[in-house]
Design a protein around this motif. Structure first.
Motif, PDB file in Angstrom:
ATOM      1  N   ALA A 111      -8.693  -2.847 -14.599  1.00  0.00           N
ATOM      2  CA  ALA A 111      -7.708  -3.211 -13.748  1.00  0.00           C
ATOM      3  C   ALA A 111      -8.171  -3.558 -12.416  1.00  0.00           C
ATOM      4  O   ALA A 111      -9.140  -3.084 -11.851  1.00  0.00           O
ATOM      5  N   PRO A 112      -7.756  -4.598 -11.831  1.00  0.00           N
ATOM      6  CA  PRO A 112      -8.021  -4.926 -10.302  1.00  0.00           C
ATOM      7  C   PRO A 112      -7.671  -3.442  -9.747  1.00  0.00           C
ATOM      8  O   PRO A 112      -6.874  -2.971  -9.789  1.00  0.00           O
ATOM      9  N   SER A 113      -8.538  -3.384  -8.536  1.00  0.00           N
ATOM     10  CA  SER A 113      -8.563  -2.166  -7.751  1.00  0.00           C
ATOM     11  C   SER A 113      -7.704  -2.025  -6.479  1.00  0.00           C
ATOM     12  O   SER A 113      -7.639  -0.914  -6.039  1.00  0.00           O
ATOM     13  N   ASP A 114      -6.914  -3.044  -5.982  1.00  0.00           N
ATOM     14  CA  ASP A 114      -6.048  -2.835  -5.034  1.00  0.00           C
ATOM     15  C   ASP A 114      -5.359  -1.667  -5.007  1.00  0.00           C
ATOM     16  O   ASP A 114      -4.249  -1.365  -6.048  1.00  0.00           O
ATOM     17  N   GLU A 115      -5.075  -0.825  -4.021  1.00  0.00           N
ATOM     18  CA  GLU A 115      -4.533   0.541  -4.076  1.00  0.00           C
ATOM     19  C   GLU A 115      -3.060   0.428  -4.111  1.00  0.00           C
ATOM     20  O   GLU A 115      -2.221   1.119  -4.920  1.00  0.00           O
ATOM     21  N   ALA A 116      -2.237  -0.701  -3.463  1.00  0.00           N
ATOM     22  CA  ALA A 116      -0.920  -0.863  -3.604  1.00  0.00           C
ATOM     23  C   ALA A 116      -0.615  -1.476  -5.016  1.00  0.00           C
ATOM     24  O   ALA A 116       0.410  -1.144  -5.490  1.00  0.00           O
ATOM     25  N   PHE A 117      -1.608  -2.153  -5.462  1.00  0.00           N
ATOM     26  CA  PHE A 117      -1.173  -2.777  -6.841  1.00  0.00           C
ATOM     27  C   PHE A 117      -1.148  -1.702  -7.987  1.00  0.00           C
ATOM     28  O   PHE A 117      -0.403  -1.625  -8.677  1.00  0.00           O
ATOM     29  N   ARG A 118      -1.924  -0.622  -7.617  1.00  0.00           N
ATOM     30  CA  ARG A 118      -2.024   0.377  -8.521  1.00  0.00           C
ATOM     31  C   ARG A 118      -0.800   1.295  -8.587  1.00  0.00           C
ATOM     32  O   ARG A 118      -0.469   2.057  -9.412  1.00  0.00           O
ATOM     33  N   ARG A 119      -0.451   1.491  -7.362  1.00  0.00           N
ATOM     34  CA  ARG A 119       0.714   2.302  -6.973  1.00  0.00           C
ATOM     35  C   ARG A 119       1.887   1.648  -7.357  1.00  0.00           C
ATOM     36  O   ARG A 119       2.814   2.603  -8.141  1.00  0.00           O
ATOM     37  N   GLY A 120       2.113   0.482  -7.373  1.00  0.00           N
ATOM     38  CA  GLY A 120       3.502  -0.284  -8.004  1.00  0.00           C
ATOM     39  C   GLY A 120       4.355  -0.210  -6.775  1.00  0.00           C
ATOM     40  O   GLY A 120       4.516   0.713  -5.955  1.00  0.00           O
ATOM     41  N   MET A 121       5.355  -1.023  -6.718  1.00  0.00           N
ATOM     42  CA  MET A 121       6.654  -1.027  -5.790  1.00  0.00           C
ATOM     43  C   MET A 121       7.671  -0.005  -5.890  1.00  0.00           C
ATOM     44  O   MET A 121       8.459   0.534  -5.080  1.00  0.00           O
ATOM     45  N   MET A 381       8.497 -14.486  -3.485  1.00  0.00           N
ATOM     46  CA  MET A 381       7.254 -14.734  -4.276  1.00  0.00           C
ATOM     47  C   MET A 381       6.191 -14.878  -3.318  1.00  0.00           C
ATOM     48  O   MET A 381       6.292 -15.748  -2.636  1.00  0.00           O
ATOM     49  N   ALA A 382       4.914 -14.342  -3.348  1.00  0.00           N
ATOM     50  CA  ALA A 382       3.764 -14.745  -2.493  1.00  0.00           C
ATOM     51  C   ALA A 382       2.728 -13.992  -2.946  1.00  0.00           C
ATOM     52  O   ALA A 382       2.472 -12.909  -3.884  1.00  0.00           O
ATOM     53  N   PHE A 383       1.424 -15.043  -3.055  1.00  0.00           N
ATOM     54  CA  PHE A 383       0.110 -14.348  -3.327  1.00  0.00           C
ATOM     55  C   PHE A 383      -0.638 -13.719  -2.288  1.00  0.00           C
ATOM     56  O   PHE A 383      -0.696 -14.487  -1.297  1.00  0.00           O
ATOM     57  N   ASN A 384      -1.388 -12.878  -2.567  1.00  0.00           N
ATOM     58  CA  ASN A 384      -2.107 -12.074  -1.540  1.00  0.00           C
ATOM     59  C   ASN A 384      -3.706 -11.697  -2.197  1.00  0.00           C
ATOM     60  O   ASN A 384      -3.730 -11.554  -3.474  1.00  0.00           O
ATOM     61  N   SER A 385      -4.304 -11.537  -1.374  1.00  0.00           N
ATOM     62  CA  SER A 385      -5.947 -10.995  -1.833  1.00  0.00           C
ATOM     63  C   SER A 385      -5.985  -9.440  -1.602  1.00  0.00           C
ATOM     64  O   SER A 385      -6.832  -9.005  -2.253  1.00  0.00           O
ATOM     65  N   ASP A 386      -5.090  -9.143  -0.722  1.00  0.00           N
ATOM     66  CA  ASP A 386      -4.886  -7.580  -0.199  1.00  0.00           C
ATOM     67  C   ASP A 386      -3.720  -7.337  -0.195  1.00  0.00           C
ATOM     68  O   ASP A 386      -3.231  -7.526   1.304  1.00  0.00           O
TER      69      ASP A 386
END
Length: 470
Positions: A111-121, A381-386
């Motif tokens: 899975a992608p490694s972004d910390e916030a992504f892995r943490r979730g909202m 809705m928004a797209f981000n790389s980080d």
């Protein structure tokens, strides 16, 4: 030749890996796709081997319906050259996965490694950082673990509804629909997109395609003062689970349901106008100070009255408004894009790293003159790389931070973003200019919060080869 992420892209001249990337990238990321009629499905996959197999089968079956960035751009080109008769309304279909979704697919290690992504909202740390409400206060569809999101958007209701039914036909028994959202575009008399408070929305966007930058230069007020150009690395991420990460890219996707209390916002506009003793036509400036633009999109930092529309202006900075006696520091658009006026030792280029590709749409309907307190709002809705550097920074360090932008010596702290700013305690007062362009200001008690976060999640929009290969 590898894809150059350090610069914007000319899609018409793209060859080799860059052209392959466009064919493998989902639409709506590099350039917003028309979403006048929008459906969103929030999905949860079943457990065990059977659940994993059905989830993979669903995503693979969905892949042929997902439009590529290359197809989207070719459709836009045909529409501009030949009109709508040459382009059928083929709706946009997009799909994203949460980290929990990757885990349910058996792909947590890829899975992608972004910390916030892995943490979730829904994570307590995320909620505290963003000052979001308790999950128990969110709408039901967002309270459980979401594994995937599917978006269907188009210009007309009929094709979008038909495409949604086709996607629903792919769902099997172990896949639950946790929630459904429906977005509908709203427009003012000039045809500009607006939100429920009545203000032009979505005008200032980062542009990743040189063709879009050139169109901004030729068809609007230009790019000589504020250049919206951004490199691909601000929105694209190599897809780690795809067959060829060198040409297979995706993007982190933020979804937040923001309910708008139209009555409370209207009362805040009137209360601010009364407190500052604004009279006659100048009363409209109260609302413009909250947002940073008048309802027609005229930037408050440029003039004290509306009327600079068609097209809505965006070629400006706050260089001539350092004291914020034209557009206050706490105005929504200045908080979320200070255009070099934020202080904190960040040069303008560093500030630009925090900007996102916003793709929001309004939800709920109201008649002219209605002032609903619930049931209407924005599907942000928004797209981000980080996610940490872009969305979370914007919400936490800018919008929710009473001390941003950094005030001058002896000046009061600006307070919260007057539209999306959130606080766990009392909302601080703010100081407002009585007269446009004059430094005398007046402190006014904080306005009531008029936007409430009702739920959301972080997703990764993977490449098309990833979906096909499941």
């Amino acid at each position: 030749m590898p894809v150059d992420l350090s610069n914007p892209l000319s899609w018409k001249n793209a060859t080799g890996d860059a052209d392959t990337m466009l064919q493998n990238l989902q639409a709506n990321i590099l350039k917003g796709h028309v979403r006048e009629h929008l459906h969103i499905l929030l999905l949860q996959f079943g457990q065990g081997a059977e659940g994993t197999a059905e989830a993979r089968a669903f995503l693979t079956g969905l892949a042929p319906l997902v439009k590529s960035a290359k197809t989207q751009l070719e459709e836009v080109k045909a529409f501009k050259e030949n009109g709508p008769d040459d382009v059928s309304d083929v709706p946009y279909v997009g799909v994203g996965l949460t980290f929990a979704g990757y885990d349910r697919l058996g792909l947590a290690d890829r899975a992608p490694s972004d910390e916030a992504f892995r943490r979730g909202m829904r994570d307590d740390g995320t909620r505290l950082k963003l000052k979001d409400p308790e999950v128990a206060q969110w709408e039901a569809g967002f309270q459980e673990a979401i594994h995937a999101v599917v978006l269907v958007g188009g210009a007309e209701a009929g094709p979008a509804d038909t495409k949604l039914q086709e996607i629903e036909g792919l769902l099997t028994g172990s896949i639950r629909v946790l929630g459904r959202e429906t977005g509908r575009g709203m427009h003012n008399a000039n045809g500009d997109g607006i939100e429920h408070f009545g203000y032009v929305d979505g005008r200032s966007q980062p542009l990743f395609l040189t063709e879009d930058v050139e169109e901004e230069r030729r068809r609007t007020d230009g790019v000589s003062v504020w250049d919206p150009t951004q490199p691909l690395e601000r929105v694209l991420v190599a897809d780690p689970a795809a067959p060829a990460p060198a040409t297979d890219f995706g993007s982190y996707f933020v979804l937040r349901k923001l309910e708008q209390n139209v009555r409370a916002f209207r009362q805040a506009e009137e209360a601010l106008a009364d407190a500052l003793k604004l009279e006659n036509d100048d009363r409209e400036r109260a609302g413009a100070m909250l947002v940073g633009r008048f309802k027609d999109g005229t930037p408050l930092t440029l003039q004290a009255t509306p009327g600079a529309h068609s097209p809505v202006m965006n070629n400006f900075t706050y260089a001539s408004d350092a004291a914020a006696d034209k557009c206050p520091y706490q105005a929504h658009i200045r908080k979320t894009n200070p255009r070099g006026s934020g202080g904190f030792g960040q040069p303008p280029e560093a500030e630009r790293r925090h900007l996102m590709a916003r793709r929001g749409q309004t939800y709920g309907e109201r008649s002219e003159g209605d002032l609903p307190e619930t049931g209407v709002g924005l599907l942000f809705m928004a797209f981000n790389s980080d996610l940490n550097r872009q969305f979370e920074f914007t919400q936490n360090t800018w919008a929710n931070n009473p001390g941003f932008p950094e005030p001058g010596e002896g000046e009061a702290a600006p307070g919260l973003d007057q539209v999306i700013g959130q606080s766990k305690g009392d909302r601080p007062p703010a100081t407002w200019p009585r007269v446009w362009g004059e430094e005398e200001g007046q402190e006014v008690p904080a306005m009531a919060q008029a936007v409430t976060m009702k739920g959301g999640e972080y997703f990764f929009m993977p490449s098309l080869p990833f979906l096909r290969g499941l």
